[in-house]
Design a protein around this motif. Structure first.
Motif, mmCIF file in Angstrom:
data_model
loop_
_atom_site.group_PDB
_atom_site.id
_atom_site.type_symbol
_atom_site.label_atom_id
_atom_site.label_comp_id
_atom_site.label_asym_id
_atom_site.label_seq_id
_atom_site.Cartn_x
_atom_site.Cartn_y
_atom_site.Cartn_z
ATOM 1 N N TYR A 84 0.852 -1.188 0.000
ATOM 2 C CA TYR A 84 0.000 0.000 0.000
ATOM 3 C C TYR A 84 0.889 1.240 0.000
ATOM 4 C CZ TYR A 84 0.958 -0.273 5.030
ATOM 5 O OH TYR A 84 1.579 -0.361 6.252
ATOM 6 N N SER A 85 0.392 2.274 -0.682
ATOM 7 C CA SER A 85 1.177 3.491 -0.849
ATOM 8 C C SER A 85 0.233 4.676 -1.003
ATOM 9 C CB SER A 85 2.064 3.370 -2.097
ATOM 10 O OG SER A 85 2.710 4.600 -2.382
ATOM 11 N N VAL A 86 0.749 5.879 -0.734
ATOM 12 C CA VAL A 86 -0.037 7.088 -0.977
ATOM 13 C C VAL A 86 0.135 7.541 -2.422
ATOM 14 C CG1 VAL A 86 0.029 7.839 1.430
ATOM 15 C CG2 VAL A 86 1.868 8.532 -0.132
ATOM 16 N N ASN A 87 0.927 6.815 -3.193
ATOM 17 C CA ASN A 87 1.172 7.136 -4.601
ATOM 18 C C ASN A 87 0.526 6.085 -5.509
ATOM 19 O OD1 ASN A 87 3.041 9.386 -4.041
ATOM 20 N ND2 ASN A 87 4.374 7.748 -3.252
ATOM 21 N N GLY A 108 7.361 4.077 -2.945
ATOM 22 C CA GLY A 108 7.445 4.158 -1.488
ATOM 23 C C GLY A 108 6.469 3.252 -0.776
ATOM 24 N N ALA A 109 6.024 2.203 -1.450
ATOM 25 C CA ALA A 109 5.011 1.316 -0.872
ATOM 26 C C ALA A 109 5.521 0.593 0.369
ATOM 27 C CB ALA A 109 4.546 0.302 -1.913
ATOM 28 N N TYR A 130 -5.161 5.898 -0.044
ATOM 29 C CA TYR A 130 -4.110 4.888 -0.164
ATOM 30 C C TYR A 130 -4.400 3.995 -1.372
ATOM 31 C CZ TYR A 130 -2.163 6.044 4.401
ATOM 32 O OH TYR A 130 -1.555 6.693 5.457
ATOM 33 N N TYR A 131 -3.325 3.544 -2.018
ATOM 34 C CA TYR A 131 -3.427 2.647 -3.163
ATOM 35 C C TYR A 131 -2.939 1.276 -2.710
ATOM 36 C CZ TYR A 131 -4.092 6.997 -5.622
ATOM 37 O OH TYR A 131 -4.580 8.220 -6.026
ATOM 38 N N VAL A 132 -3.703 0.231 -3.064
ATOM 39 C CA VAL A 132 -3.471 -1.097 -2.499
ATOM 40 C C VAL A 132 -3.439 -2.159 -3.604
ATOM 41 C CG1 VAL A 132 -4.277 -2.807 -0.811
ATOM 42 C CG2 VAL A 132 -4.755 -0.366 -0.441
ATOM 43 N N ILE A 165 -8.472 3.539 -1.655
ATOM 44 C CA ILE A 165 -9.443 3.724 -0.577
ATOM 45 C C ILE A 165 -9.004 4.905 0.269
ATOM 46 C CG2 ILE A 165 -8.254 2.146 1.019
ATOM 47 C CD1 ILE A 165 -11.099 1.289 1.946
ATOM 48 N N LYS A 166 -9.990 5.650 0.753
ATOM 49 C CA LYS A 166 -9.688 6.803 1.599
ATOM 50 C C LYS A 166 -9.958 6.433 3.048
ATOM 51 C CE LYS A 166 -10.323 11.806 1.688
ATOM 52 N NZ LYS A 166 -11.048 12.959 1.081
ATOM 53 N N THR A 167 -8.966 6.619 3.902
ATOM 54 C CA THR A 167 -9.122 6.281 5.313
ATOM 55 C C THR A 167 -10.047 7.280 6.004
ATOM 56 O OG1 THR A 167 -7.121 7.529 5.820
ATOM 57 C CG2 THR A 167 -6.884 5.153 5.521
#
Length: 233
Positions: free
Chosen positions: A2-5, A10-11, A35-37, A60-62
């Protein structure tokens, strides 16, 4: 991973060493963040690790808030209707009433038959987490259809309920049913009986209720309206 990109730069990753379970909660993240998963499988063979292709990336957005800290009201015992039964749920955080469809969604299971039903409140938008509550569905309220006098006895005919396992007939010489006696009918197809060996010329108060046994637990419906009958000699 999971990453913010979106390109997964940077996962971070979680490594599961067993093929069960097939779910995972990743916590300790930043709230209100996308987050990207992606997921892939691996297999160990003769000391070597073989990796499958990554799944498609999903985002998905936390949530910022934990809905499990909210209070829930409006859930109560219900009577069987033959249809799916819902509740008038209110969810509050402090003095703030959350909005159904915006802050949470509600779903049900086992909410049509007599027994224990489940209501699931799932956070949405700014709220994450799940609250699970249960409520009872009891048999429908009974109804006395006929009550007639006999010699030192009375005959009672009640409504046959398709959801019932059996029935209880309660009778007493006072309207408060103090010291009442009870007759139990264990065959749900029997919807009438004669109660005998009573006192002659005596007024009796009579009521009936249904019960349903589910998983060893008895669920009782509401008593019918009370009716009176005076026995003959």
């Amino acid at each position: 991973e999971y990453s913010v990109n979106a390109n997964m730069n940077g996962a971070a990753s979680r490594h599961l060493t067993a093929n069960k379970p097939d779910t995972l909660t990743v916590s300790g993240l930043t709230g209100d963040k996308t987050y990207y998963v992606r997921v892939r499988s691996y297999t160990n063979r003769n000391g070597k690790v073989y990796y499958g292709a990554w799944s498609d990336v999903k985002s998905i957005k936390t949530a910022n808030n934990d809905i499990t800290k909210a209070s829930v009201s409006g859930i109560s015992t219900k009577a069987f209707t033959g249809k799916a039964i819902t509740q008038n749920v209110t969810v509050k955080v402090g003095n703030t009433v959350l909005k159904n469809g915006t802050d949470y969604t509600v779903s049900y299971s086992n909410n049509k038959k007599v027994g224990k039903a489940t209501v699931k409140i799932t956070g949405k938008g700014k709220y994450g987490g799940v609250i699970t509550k249960t409520f009872k569905i009891n048999p429908a309220k009974q109804q006395i259809q006929k009550l007639t006098t006999k010699s030192k006895a009375f005959f009672v005919d009640w409504a046959q309920k398709g959801s019932a396992t059996g029935y209880e007939i309660q009778y007493a010489t006072n309207s408060k049913f103090t010291g009442a006696k009870k007759v139990t009918i264990t065959n749900n197809k029997t919807d009438k009986t004669t109660v005998s060996k009573l006192s002659a010329n005596k007024k009796y108060y009579v009521r009936v209720r249904s019960y349903t046994t589910v998983g060893g637990t008895k669920y009782y419906g509401a008593w019918s309206a009370t009716k009176t009958v005076t026995t003959k000699k």
